[in-house]
Design an enzyme around this catalytic site. Structure first.
Site, mmCIF file in Angstrom:
data_model
loop_
_atom_site.group_PDB
_atom_site.id
_atom_site.type_symbol
_atom_site.label_atom_id
_atom_site.label_comp_id
_atom_site.label_asym_id
_atom_site.label_seq_id
_atom_site.Cartn_x
_atom_site.Cartn_y
_atom_site.Cartn_z
ATOM 1 N N ASP A 281 0.741 -1.252 0.049
ATOM 2 C CA ASP A 281 0.038 -0.094 0.019
ATOM 3 C C ASP A 281 0.796 1.227 -0.019
ATOM 4 O O ASP A 281 2.115 1.096 0.407
ATOM 5 C CB ASP A 281 -0.841 -0.104 1.402
HETATM 6 C C1 GLC Z 1 -4.320 4.390 -0.167
HETATM 7 C C2 GLC Z 1 -5.253 2.919 0.214
HETATM 8 C C3 GLC Z 1 -5.470 2.046 -0.723
HETATM 9 C C4 GLC Z 1 -5.448 2.325 -2.014
HETATM 10 C C5 GLC Z 1 -3.944 3.179 -2.412
HETATM 11 C C6 GLC Z 1 -3.854 3.657 -3.641
HETATM 12 O O1 GLC Z 1 -3.465 4.846 0.571
HETATM 13 O O2 GLC Z 1 -4.783 2.724 1.479
HETATM 14 O O3 GLC Z 1 -6.625 1.442 -0.509
HETATM 15 O O4 GLC Z 1 -5.713 1.539 -2.997
HETATM 16 O O5 GLC Z 1 -3.428 4.188 -1.390
HETATM 17 O O6 GLC Z 1 -4.628 4.761 -3.948
#
Ligand code: GLC
Length: 742
Positions: A281
């Site tokens: 993430d």
């Molecule tokens: C964010 C979220 C995740 C998302 C990613 C890309 O921090 O935690 O769920 O898919 O970044 O946007």
């Protein structure tokens, strides 16, 4: 003869699929041999595009050069075919012409927005949820997107956590079924079809158990709880063929998920034999420094690649350290090769090597993003997601002869609010394709009814100067509809709230209107369960309208006027007070259960409040009523290999056609570990015309009677079970017992 033919066909087909995979495997290995270490590491590197950031952004002003050198494998938050085409053209200038993957948070729709996932889960309509994901994939793929960072499959029992809006509520059984259908919806029949996109089960794992409901906070739980409650929806997604997983920001018992070898290597890629890839993430690899399990980015990269994190979203730890780690023999090149092969395999499966621009058709984008069929389907799914919490004296549905309505509140006219937190800010797409609640009511009544409007107050703040206008128009109307709630960005990522009341002076506005003695219907718009006891106890009718997306206004009007009889039921518990959290239906009994609201001492109760929620898991009303009868079990003693057949009759005893979600719960009375007081193990959503009866049949097999014991073994233990048929987890209509023999 037929059997021989079938066998031959099966052999041809499986050889064909096998040979196709063999071809991809062969191609991947061929390509890998040509790649330099830097090009391999490039495939593990994912950057955010420059327009919108969904995390703490790092701006690289030489992305284009890096892409041309093959140092980037994927981009996220690239919107529209022009933009994705332009980046892909740069990738085609690289030495090996490896195409980029474009990922996006297409959480509940792309241009056509569906209800937020938590709302949709309250429909309990698995087909509808699959269809919603399917349409999202059709639109997103038409717009150049290859990969969505969805479904979020985190079980969540704490509504202070803003991301409850993104999941499927608190129940593992239902959450696993929903994970499966959402993956199937996004990925379609097969990756590589132009309207299929890769799904991404997230956030692996147990992100929803953040202590205090505070986003990104630590998670501390027994392995048994992890295995029993939080992992099954991920396993369901893997079994459904999910292409990717995303790991989570949190630590689990002190080990950050991103660096958690047991989770990603032992369980996911080992026991579950997951062949896709894991993306970290946003920045979570580098964030292990904050966790304090690594000293610097060099160690972070080592920890993450060793633990099985394949692609690095936005931290740049891999790009800046992996080559050195390999050269210093801290990381075996096999680990890098494994990650690269997983990613390249998906790019081949998507057909991107055959045609890197296959998802970049402007004609298709225009056609799919404005497909009226999608809106119609969204309207139906939105109606199915609205929960009727209260309906005193049959205030609803409103009569078509209603002559005057006072439509009041700060959420009557806004457009974008209806899209919830995770909306895709599409370039050049105006928000007027959203039907506001005001417009939806206008569409419904036309000139037959006078609708007066007053905002009354803002969502937040203390200004009550709008109350007088609201009271004035209420006095001129037969009925009041009050639309209040949270702002859409008060739930979602990094939107934890310590107190989940309706903000501002909205409740005071309700109280002021209630004094007028007119029927008052309250629409509550939110991304999470809120606490609103005053309204719950005094409103005539309450519809929980969540955030319903593009067709919000029409769907709400359909329910208000009975053109759709509400059928949704809560998939997450609504507490009376924050002090009750965590509160969920499938809790253990304890040694001193409090089985009533009498707060007598020496039992597990509060001195100052009931232990029961305001609205329980599985609760939701209809404009009609249903009678459950004649529960029959095929046997009252079954062996482990046998199936128990359960049947019952259900009758629509009211004045409206409608759907009922019949829930089947079990209780394992005695086991080697304490079992929940009840657990959902099946359900059926059934449509009945008024007066109609239907025989429903269910099957209970040993799988539904099994659990993880204290040695983490998935076991079925003999003993007595209770079976309950409920209209909710509290409204149990029929029950019986049976014995599972050894
Ligand atoms: C964010 C979220 C995740 C998302 C990613 C890309 O921090 O935690 O769920 O898919 O970044 O946007």
């Amino acid at each position: 003869m037929t059997k021989i033919y079938l066998a031959i066909i099966f052999c041809i087909l499986s050889t064909n699929i096998f040979s196709q995979n063999l071809t991809i495997e062969k191609k991947v290995n061929e390509l890998l041999k040509k790649m330099t270490l830097e090009e391999k590491i490039g495939q593990l590197n994912q950057y955010n595009d420059d327009n919108t950031a969904t995390g703490p952004p790092t701006i690289d002003n030489n992305k284009a050069d890096q892409i041309k050198k093959g140092q980037v494998g994927s981009l996220l938050n690239c919107l529209g075919v022009e933009r994705t085409r332009s980046w892909q053209e740069l990738a085609m200038q690289s030495r090996l012409k490896i195409p980029l993957l474009f990922g996006q948070d297409v959480i509940h729709g792309y241009k056509t927005t569906f209800p937020i996932p938590l709302a949709e889960s309250c429909s309990w309509d698995l087909e509808a949820m699959e269809q919603s994901a399917r349409i999202a994939a059709i639109e997103a793929s038409a717009s150049g997107i290859h990969w969505t960072f969805a479904p979020m499959v985190d079980i969540a029992r704490d509504p202070r956590w803003g991301r409850v809006m993104e999941g499927a509520g608190e129940d593992t059984y239902l959450g696993a079924l929903i994970a499966k259908v959402r993956v199937k919806g996004f990925q379609g029949n097969k990756l590589g079809e132009t309207n299929s996109i890769m799904a991404c089960a997230k956030h692996f794992a147990a992100y929803g158990a953040a202590m205090g409901g505070r986003d990104y906070n630590s998670v501390d739980m027994s392995d048994r709880m992890l295995y029993e409650t939080y992992l099954p929806p991920f396993k369901a997604a893997v079994d459904a063929g999910v292409a990717t997983l995303m790991n989570s920001f949190n630590d689990i018992n002190g080990i950050p998920a991103t660096g958690n070898k047991k989770l990603q290597r032992e369980i996911l890629k080992g026991k579950w034999n997951f062949k896709g890839f894991v993306v970290s993430d946003w920045g979570s690899i580098g964030e292990m420094i904050n966790h304090g399990t690594v000293k610097n980015e060099y160690e972070a990269a080592l920890s993450a690649i060793t633990a099985g994190s394949d692609m690095d979203m936005e931290s740049r730890c891999y790009k800046n350290n992996l080559a050195q780690l390999v050269k210093e023999k801290k990381v075996d090149i096999q680990l890098v090769d494994d990650a690269v092969k997983r990613i390249l395999t998906k790019k081949f499966e998507l057909g991107l090597f055959d045609d890197p621009f296959k998802y970049c058709s402007k004609d298709r984008e225009i056609k799919e993003l404005n497909n009226p069929e999608h809106a119609k389907i969204a309207r139906n799914i939105s109606s199915k997601s609205i929960v009727l919490l209260k309906n005193e004296n049959n205030t609803l549905p409103l009569s078509k002869n209603t002559k005057s309505i006072a439509f009041i509140g700060p959420l009557v006219k806004p457009l974008l609010q209806n899209k919830g937190f995770w909306d895709v800010e599409l370039p050049g797409v105006d928000s007027n394709f959203i039907v506001s609640q005001w417009e939806g009511l206008q569409n419904k009544v036309g000139n037959s009814c006078k609708i007066l409007y007053a905002k009354g107050c803002e969502i937040e703040g203390t200004d009550k100067s709008g109350f007088d206008e609201a009271i004035k128009i209420a006095n001129e109307s037969e009925i009041i509809i009050l639309s209040i709630g949270e702002r859409r960005d008060l739930s979602g990522e990094a939107k934890s709230r310590s107190n989940i009341v309706i903000p501002g002076v909205q409740v005071e506005l309700f109280v002021a209107l209630k004094k007028l003695g007119k029927p008052i219907v309250v629409l509550i718009n939110a991304g999470r369960p809120l606490i609103f006891n005053e309204i719950a106890d005094n409103a005539d009718a309450i519809l929980y309208t969540w955030w319903l997306g593009s067709e919000a206004g029409n769907a709400i009007a359909d329910v208000l006027f009975g053109d759709y009889n509400p059928s949704a039921k809560l998939t997450i518990t609504f507490p009376r007070s924050v002090g009750q959290i965590p509160i969920y239906y499938n809790h253990l009994n304890t040694g001193r259960p409090a089985n009533s609201d009498d707060n007598h001492i020496y039992n597990s109760s509060y001195l100052d409040l009931s232990i029961y929620p305001k609205y329980e898991f599985g609760f939701g009303k209809s404009y009609t009523t249903f009678d459950y009868s004649q529960l029959k079990l095929s046997k009252h003693k079954i062996k482990k290999q046998e199936e128990l057949e359960v049947s019952m009759w259900i009758k629509n005893t009211g004045n409206y056609d409608g759907e009922e979600i019949v829930q089947l719960y079990i209780r394992d009375k005695v086991a080697s570990v304490s079992r929940p007081v009840l657990e959902l193990k099946d359900f059926q959503k059934v449509f009945l015309k008024k007066g109609e009866s239907k025989l429903l049949k269910f099957k209970i097999d040993k799988e539904k009677l099994s659990f993880f014991n204290s040695d983490l073994k998935w076991v079925t233990e003999p003993g007595e079970f209770e079976i309950m048929m409920g209209a909710s987890s509290k409204d149990i209509r029929l029950k019986d017992n049976f014995e599972l023999m050894d």
